[in-house]
Write an enzyme that holds these catalytic residues in place. Structure first.
Site, PDB file in Angstrom:
ATOM      1  N   GLU A  97      16.130  12.551  24.985  1.00  0.00           N
ATOM      2  CA  GLU A  97      17.660  12.205  24.467  1.00  0.00           C
ATOM      3  C   GLU A  97      17.891  12.743  23.041  1.00  0.00           C
ATOM      4  OE1 GLU A  97      17.561   7.788  24.991  1.00  0.00           O
ATOM      5  OE2 GLU A  97      17.987   8.048  27.076  1.00  0.00           O
ATOM      6  N   HIS A 142      29.107   0.927  20.970  1.00  0.00           N
ATOM      7  CA  HIS A 142      28.143   0.816  21.820  1.00  0.00           C
ATOM      8  C   HIS A 142      26.989  -0.275  21.040  1.00  0.00           C
ATOM      9  CE1 HIS A 142      24.897   1.970  24.485  1.00  0.00           C
ATOM     10  NE2 HIS A 142      24.206   2.446  23.686  1.00  0.00           N
ATOM     11  N   ARG A 168      21.655   4.960  14.944  1.00  0.00           N
ATOM     12  CA  ARG A 168      20.585   4.571  15.617  1.00  0.00           C
ATOM     13  C   ARG A 168      20.136   5.972  16.256  1.00  0.00           C
ATOM     14  NH1 ARG A 168      19.595   2.923  20.589  1.00  0.00           N
ATOM     15  NH2 ARG A 168      21.704   2.140  21.033  1.00  0.00           N
ATOM     16  N   GLU A 178      19.487  -6.369  17.732  1.00  0.00           N
ATOM     17  CA  GLU A 178      20.837  -5.783  17.377  1.00  0.00           C
ATOM     18  C   GLU A 178      21.131  -6.693  16.271  1.00  0.00           C
ATOM     19  OE1 GLU A 178      23.281  -4.487  20.391  1.00  0.00           O
ATOM     20  OE2 GLU A 178      24.869  -3.688  19.055  1.00  0.00           O
ATOM     21  N   HIS A 230      29.106   5.206  21.676  1.00  0.00           N
ATOM     22  CA  HIS A 230      28.308   6.114  22.607  1.00  0.00           C
ATOM     23  C   HIS A 230      29.338   7.150  22.964  1.00  0.00           C
ATOM     24  CE1 HIS A 230      25.843   7.489  26.004  1.00  0.00           C
ATOM     25  NE2 HIS A 230      24.617   6.745  25.436  1.00  0.00           N
ATOM     26  N   ARG A 256      24.353  11.070  17.927  1.00  0.00           N
ATOM     27  CA  ARG A 256      25.345  10.344  18.621  1.00  0.00           C
ATOM     28  C   ARG A 256      26.607  10.513  17.981  1.00  0.00           C
ATOM     29  NH1 ARG A 256      22.727   5.209  21.465  1.00  0.00           N
ATOM     30  NH2 ARG A 256      21.593   6.618  22.865  1.00  0.00           N
TER      31      ARG A 256
HETATM   32  C1  SIN Z   1      21.610   5.464  26.912  1.00  0.00           C
HETATM   33  O1  SIN Z   1      21.183   5.212  28.072  1.00  0.00           O
HETATM   34  O2  SIN Z   1      22.374   6.459  26.601  1.00  0.00           O
HETATM   35  C2  SIN Z   1      21.651   4.378  25.777  1.00  0.00           C
HETATM   36  C3  SIN Z   1      20.534   4.041  25.284  1.00  0.00           C
HETATM   37  C4  SIN Z   1      20.484   3.938  23.820  1.00  0.00           C
HETATM   38  O3  SIN Z   1      21.871   3.380  23.508  1.00  0.00           O
HETATM   39  O4  SIN Z   1      19.581   3.998  23.119  1.00  0.00           O
END
Ligand code: SIN
Length: 549
Positions: free
Chosen positions: A116, A340, A375, A364, A233, A279
């Site tokens: 990711e 998010h 994060r 959280e 997000h 992000r």
């Molecule tokens: C996601 O699946 O993109 C969210 C996971 C996260 O917020 O770390």
């Protein structure tokens, strides 16, 4: 008038996501534990987390690389000790979860890892493709249900922290089944209620994310920290009539690309990491492209990926989007950022101790400094797991168990019963099954809520991804002008709105005070870091201004 029900236990846990449940399992070593969940078990933010849980467990990975990536994403504000604890202890807690029956996806017999944003290695474990949180929640609930010392009460909404005559902690909560207020007395209480995304007009968070733990702790005098850092997000669904359903970052990790309204790929122009940049960078790039092309969304394009693989790897996202008429294997998916995750929360040390004696926080709801200003993807479930367990240990050490409590290793194990095992291990349990959830900011009953609509509008317009002094000042004035007093009646929704209003003011005040840009907090009037003044954390208490320390 009826006397409130009075309950006495050793420890109370408010919230039943990964942090609360992991803490409860730990706390059972020290005495009787009551877990209060405002909804049903299995309805937490944990249960709807898609992408996964990060840990340096693959042969190609190293703990030090996970540490570096977390610190880099945090943009100069991570607490290095907290990060070290997270990445170092994470793998052992994940192995423990596997031992308790969590079924992560595998390739053959080996754990399967995906990548990711801002991770230098493929280190994200996932389950049922894109229902990782659901699987972890299922396994933890099943484990907790085997422990005699744990009692789980659903539909129990915590209203306030009160002092206890016995010298411990008191919590007042509404039992929504009976409609009566009850009081629990305990040695120590853990707040693990998750985030506050519901105060924004568009959020990926579940309906329950109304910031209750943060607000309850704050009203009782605990300090909040880093509240200006709200992560958006980048890719929430932006289709007509659809909720802002999360489209996991793992979709980009598997090769999905972002295109603007003219179908041009734009992320490589903004960051060397392209679609896998941090992000905050991706969210701001999307806002710029939406502005430049006068569009209210950009597209996520998965059409270059193998159709069968996408359906198998992301079954929940595939089927949810199909209900809104979008076939993610063939269509461009309209997306835009949505609130998010809160990096800030109740200020804690590395053992979950807040600034209030007897009150702990994990997950959280807490601000350990582990995420800094932004994060890293898939570090949140890990944080809940690691810091939930640590808080449980500290609560026992700080307030030793009663004589009647069982010693470690002497737990009673019992088969799951309906009362104590509210989320069975099968996918047909009374908790939501994978693939069943989506999260518009509005609740399911759609009753008009003008005060909450106003709060959301103010935050959406003035305290979003791009901020500046004039806008933030207006937000504070407008929030101060909202007519709001503590609800007279023990009514859950009225208290949730009151909680969101209180936290919205703290977020706006903290955002105004941080006159620099860092991580998720972007000030167009102060577009750069100011390390001299602001390489430190904001702290707010009930009385007094925002300070930096
Ligand atoms: C996601 O699946 O993109 C969210 C996971 C996260 O917020 O770390």
């Amino acid at each position: 008038m009826q006397e409130p029900e009075r309950i006495s236990v050793d420890y109370a846990v408010v919230g039943a996501g990964v942090a609360g449940l992991r803490a409860a399992i730990e706390l059972a070593r020290g005495g009787r534990v009551l877990v209060l969940a405002k909804g049903n078990f299995g309805e937490s933010a944990t249960a709807v987390a898609q992408g996964g849980i990060a840990a340096a467990l693959s042969d190609e990975d190293e703990i030090s690389l996970h540490e570096q990536d977390t610190i880099r994403a945090g943009d100069g504000l991570c607490n290095p000790q907290a990060v070290h604890v997270l990445v170092e202890e994470g793998p052992q807690y994940i192995q423990e979860l596997i031992g308790w029956g969590t079924q992560f996806d595998r390739t053959g017999t080996k754990l399967a890892f995906t990548r990711e944003g801002a991770h230098s290695r493929s280190r994200i474990l996932h389950a049922h493709g894109d229902s990782t949180g659901w699987e972890i929640s299922r396994a933890l609930i099943a484990k907790a249900a085997t422990i005699d010392e744990i009692e789980m009460r659903p539909q129990s909404f915590t209203i306030e922290i009160e002092s206890s005559e016995a010298g411990g902690v008191g919590l007042r909560f509404l039992n929504e089944r009976s409609g009566r207020v009850a009081r629990v007395e305990c040695r120590a209480a853990l707040l693990a209620t998750g985030g506050l995304g519901q105060m924004y007009p568009e959020t990926t968070n579940p309906f329950s994310a109304t910031g209750d733990g943060m607000a309850v702790g704050f009203r009782a005098g605990a300090a909040l920290s880093d509240m200006e850092f709200i992560q958006f997000h980048p890719t929430a669904l932006a289709a007509p009539k659809a909720p802002p359903f999360l489209l996991s970052e793992a979709l980009r990790g598997e090769g999905g690309v972002l295109r603007n309204a003219m179908l041009e790929r734009f992320m490589p122009h903004y960051h060397e990491g392209a679609e896998l940049a941090p992000r905050d960078v991706v969210s701001r790039a999307i806002v710029s492209e939406m502005k430049r092309t006068r569009s209210t969304y950009v597209y996520l394009d998965l059409t270059g990926l193998n159709e069968e693989y996408v359906k198998k790897r992301f079954p929940r996202i595939y089927s949810t989007c199909l209900t809104y008429g979008i076939d993610i294997t063939a269509d461009m998916i309209p997306v835009r950022p949505a609130a998010h995750y809160a990096m800030g929360g109740l200020k804690t040390d590395l053992a979950g101790r807040t600034t209030l004696a007897g009150i702990y926080a994990a997950g959280e709801v807490a601000a350990t400094g582990v995420h800094g200003a932004n994060r890293l993807a898939s570090n949140s479930l890990l944080e809940g797991l690691v810091f939930g367990a640590r808080a449980g240990k500290a609560m026992i050490e700080d307030s030793p168990a009663s004589h009647g409590a069982r010693k470690q290793g002497a737990r009673g194990h019992k088969p799951g019963t309906k009362q104590n095992h509210p989320h069975s291990t099968s996918h047909t349990s009374d908790g939501p099954a994978p693939g069943s959830s989506s999260h518009p900011a509005h609740g399911p009953d759609e009753k008009p809520e003008p005060t909450l609509d106003k709060i959301r509008e103010i935050l959406g317009i003035h305290v979003g991804i791009l901020r500046e002094r004039k806008e933030l000042t207006q937000a504070i004035q407008q929030l101060d002008a909202v007519e709001m007093t503590a609800p007279h009646r023990p009514e859950r929704r009225a208290w949730e709105i009151y909680n969101m209003w209180a936290l919205a003011r703290v977020v706006a005040r903290s955002a105004l005070a941080r006159e620099e840009s860092r991580g998720s907090h972007y000030r167009s009037d102060f577009p750069y870091h100011d390390d001299e003044k602001f390489a430190c954390h904001s702290v707010v208490t009930r009385e007094g201004p925002v300070r930096f320390e």
